[in-house]
Structure formats: C-alpha cells, structure tokens
Design a protein around this motif. Structure first.
Motif, mmCIF file in Angstrom:
data_model
loop_
_atom_site.group_PDB
_atom_site.id
_atom_site.type_symbol
_atom_site.label_atom_id
_atom_site.label_comp_id
_atom_site.label_asym_id
_atom_site.label_seq_id
_atom_site.Cartn_x
_atom_site.Cartn_y
_atom_site.Cartn_z
ATOM 1 N N PHE A 90 47.343 43.338 45.278
ATOM 2 C CA PHE A 90 46.731 42.510 46.321
ATOM 3 C C PHE A 90 46.125 41.247 45.719
ATOM 4 C CE2 PHE A 90 42.907 41.227 48.610
ATOM 5 C CZ PHE A 90 43.437 40.942 49.859
ATOM 6 N N LEU A 91 45.399 41.405 44.589
ATOM 7 C CA LEU A 91 44.796 40.240 43.945
ATOM 8 C C LEU A 91 45.861 39.273 43.435
ATOM 9 C CD1 LEU A 91 41.865 41.895 41.947
ATOM 10 C CD2 LEU A 91 41.708 40.497 44.005
ATOM 11 N N ASP A 92 46.934 39.802 42.869
ATOM 12 C CA ASP A 92 48.024 38.939 42.401
ATOM 13 C C ASP A 92 48.661 38.167 43.555
ATOM 14 O OD1 ASP A 92 47.716 39.597 39.746
ATOM 15 O OD2 ASP A 92 49.260 41.170 39.781
ATOM 16 N N ASP A 136 43.682 55.778 40.240
ATOM 17 C CA ASP A 136 44.657 54.876 39.625
ATOM 18 C C ASP A 136 45.623 54.224 40.619
ATOM 19 O OD1 ASP A 136 44.886 53.768 37.164
ATOM 20 O OD2 ASP A 136 46.402 55.184 36.430
ATOM 21 N N PRO A 137 46.217 54.955 41.569
ATOM 22 C CA PRO A 137 47.114 54.281 42.521
ATOM 23 C C PRO A 137 46.414 53.198 43.341
ATOM 24 C CG PRO A 137 47.384 56.654 42.664
ATOM 25 C CD PRO A 137 46.226 56.402 41.762
ATOM 26 N N TYR A 138 45.144 53.422 43.696
ATOM 27 C CA TYR A 138 44.397 52.424 44.453
ATOM 28 C C TYR A 138 44.096 51.203 43.586
ATOM 29 C CZ TYR A 138 43.861 56.329 47.620
ATOM 30 O OH TYR A 138 44.110 57.379 48.448
ATOM 31 N N TYR A 139 43.865 51.439 42.306
ATOM 32 C CA TYR A 139 43.616 50.345 41.375
ATOM 33 C C TYR A 139 44.866 49.474 41.232
ATOM 34 C CZ TYR A 139 42.312 47.958 37.059
ATOM 35 O OH TYR A 139 42.039 47.004 36.121
ATOM 36 N N ASN A 190 47.436 37.598 46.731
ATOM 37 C CA ASN A 190 46.595 36.833 47.656
ATOM 38 C C ASN A 190 45.518 35.975 47.000
ATOM 39 O OD1 ASN A 190 47.887 37.950 49.952
ATOM 40 N ND2 ASN A 190 46.737 39.822 49.623
ATOM 41 N N ILE A 191 45.099 36.304 45.819
ATOM 42 C CA ILE A 191 44.001 35.560 45.207
ATOM 43 C C ILE A 191 44.501 34.762 43.991
ATOM 44 C CG2 ILE A 191 41.714 35.720 44.132
ATOM 45 C CD1 ILE A 191 41.665 36.640 47.019
ATOM 46 N N ARG A 192 45.064 35.444 43.036
ATOM 47 C CA ARG A 192 45.454 34.792 41.774
ATOM 48 C C ARG A 192 46.578 33.785 41.949
ATOM 49 N NH1 ARG A 192 45.316 40.596 39.145
ATOM 50 N NH2 ARG A 192 43.079 40.792 38.817
ATOM 51 N N SER A 193 47.340 33.895 43.014
ATOM 52 C CA SER A 193 48.458 32.975 43.238
ATOM 53 C C SER A 193 48.039 31.712 43.995
ATOM 54 C CB SER A 193 49.572 33.694 43.987
ATOM 55 O OG SER A 193 49.118 34.081 45.268
ATOM 56 N N GLN A 194 46.794 31.630 44.407
ATOM 57 C CA GLN A 194 46.322 30.461 45.149
ATOM 58 C C GLN A 194 46.252 29.230 44.235
ATOM 59 O OE1 GLN A 194 45.783 30.413 48.463
ATOM 60 N NE2 GLN A 194 46.498 32.534 48.438
ATOM 61 N N PRO A 195 46.565 28.075 44.763
ATOM 62 C CA PRO A 195 46.559 26.857 43.941
ATOM 63 C C PRO A 195 45.192 26.524 43.347
ATOM 64 C CG PRO A 195 47.648 26.447 46.046
ATOM 65 C CD PRO A 195 47.082 27.819 46.102
ATOM 66 N N ILE A 196 44.131 26.777 44.096
ATOM 67 C CA ILE A 196 42.800 26.439 43.583
ATOM 68 C C ILE A 196 42.429 27.314 42.386
ATOM 69 C CG2 ILE A 196 41.450 27.947 45.100
ATOM 70 C CD1 ILE A 196 39.497 25.524 45.377
ATOM 71 N N VAL A 197 42.867 28.567 42.407
ATOM 72 C CA VAL A 197 42.600 29.473 41.291
ATOM 73 C C VAL A 197 43.360 28.999 40.062
ATOM 74 C CG1 VAL A 197 42.887 31.838 40.463
ATOM 75 C CG2 VAL A 197 42.095 31.426 42.784
ATOM 76 N N LYS A 198 44.596 28.561 40.267
ATOM 77 C CA LYS A 198 45.392 28.046 39.153
ATOM 78 C C LYS A 198 44.845 26.713 38.667
ATOM 79 C CE LYS A 198 49.638 30.378 40.440
ATOM 80 N NZ LYS A 198 51.016 30.208 40.921
#
Length: 142
Positions: free
Chosen positions: A71-73, A62-65, A75-83
């Motif tokens: 990390f995803l929030d 759970d802590p790793y999850y 580095n990935i989900r906050s990227q403009p292309i994803v939005k």
C-alpha cells in the motif's frame, strides 16, 4: 487519573519488554537441543516460551505487514512530492542515525534489564522459599 497512568505504565512496560525479548533475549537463546551440560537459569524456559509466542504472533502479522508495504509503495512512496523531496532517503538516513546513536544505548538498557530481571527473580524466589518454609513449619507444629 491514576488508572490512566497505570494503563499507560502497563502498556509501556509490555511494549518495552516485548522489544527487550525480540531484540535482546530471543537471539541469545540457544535451542535446548544444543544445551546439554549448561546450567540454565530458571527464567530461560519462560524466555523460550515467550519468544516462541512472540515469533508466532509475528508470523500472523507478517501478511498484514507485506500488505502495508505494498500500500505504501503504491500510494505514498510513488507520489511525485515524495520523490522530489527524497523522503525515502531521509527516512533511511534517520534509521542509520538511530542505529548509530540510539541502539547502543538501548542495548545497554537491555543488558541492565537482563541483570535486573535475574536479580529480581532470584530475590523473589528466595522470599517465596522462606515463606514456604515458614508456612510448612507452622503446619507441622500444629
């Protein structure tokens, strides 16, 4: 080549059985304190033990999850292309379709696995008892 197929089969079986326990069997098991006069199948104690081990392992993961989601929030989900492409909404729509179409089929497969597991256990137990009687019968005669 056969060894690779055997490893793949064993890995697939372990993954399937783990998902079967987590999604189907563990939620249906009631604590032993609540079960007083119920006749339990001998596999229920093994299932309870495996579910406790599974949940203990999930507590360790759970802590790793949580770190992965952060990390995803960040580095990935906050990227403009994803939005721009609304990928998160598409992932949620895909999850919804999976719940609607695939999960009922998986539930039927889990039900079949439950019946097959019980039947296989009962058959193997029957043959084991026959073999035990045969061996002890031979030993008593000798």
């Amino acid at each position: 080549m056969v060894f690779l197929n055997l490893k793949t089969f064993l890995f697939s079986f372990i993954v399937f059985y783990t998902t079967y326990l987590y999604n189907y069997k563990c939620p249906t098991l009631s604590p032993l304190e609540k079960v007083e006069n119920k006749v339990l199948h001998p596999l229920s104690t093994q299932h309870s033990t495996l579910c406790e081990l599974l949940h203990g392992g999930l507590d360790k993961v759970d802590p790793y999850y949580i770190q992965l989601n952060q990390f995803l929030d960040n580095n990935i989900r906050s990227q403009p292309i994803v939005k721009q492409w609304e990928l998160c909404a598409k992932v949620e729509a895909t999850k919804s379709h999976l719940k609607q179409h695939v999960y009922p089929l998986l539930h039927q497969l889990y039900e079949f696995t439950d019946v097959a597991e019980t039947r296989i256990y009962d058959e193997l137990n029957h043959y084991y008892l026959q073999a035990e009687q045969f061996v002890y019968g031979k030993l008593k005669q000798d």
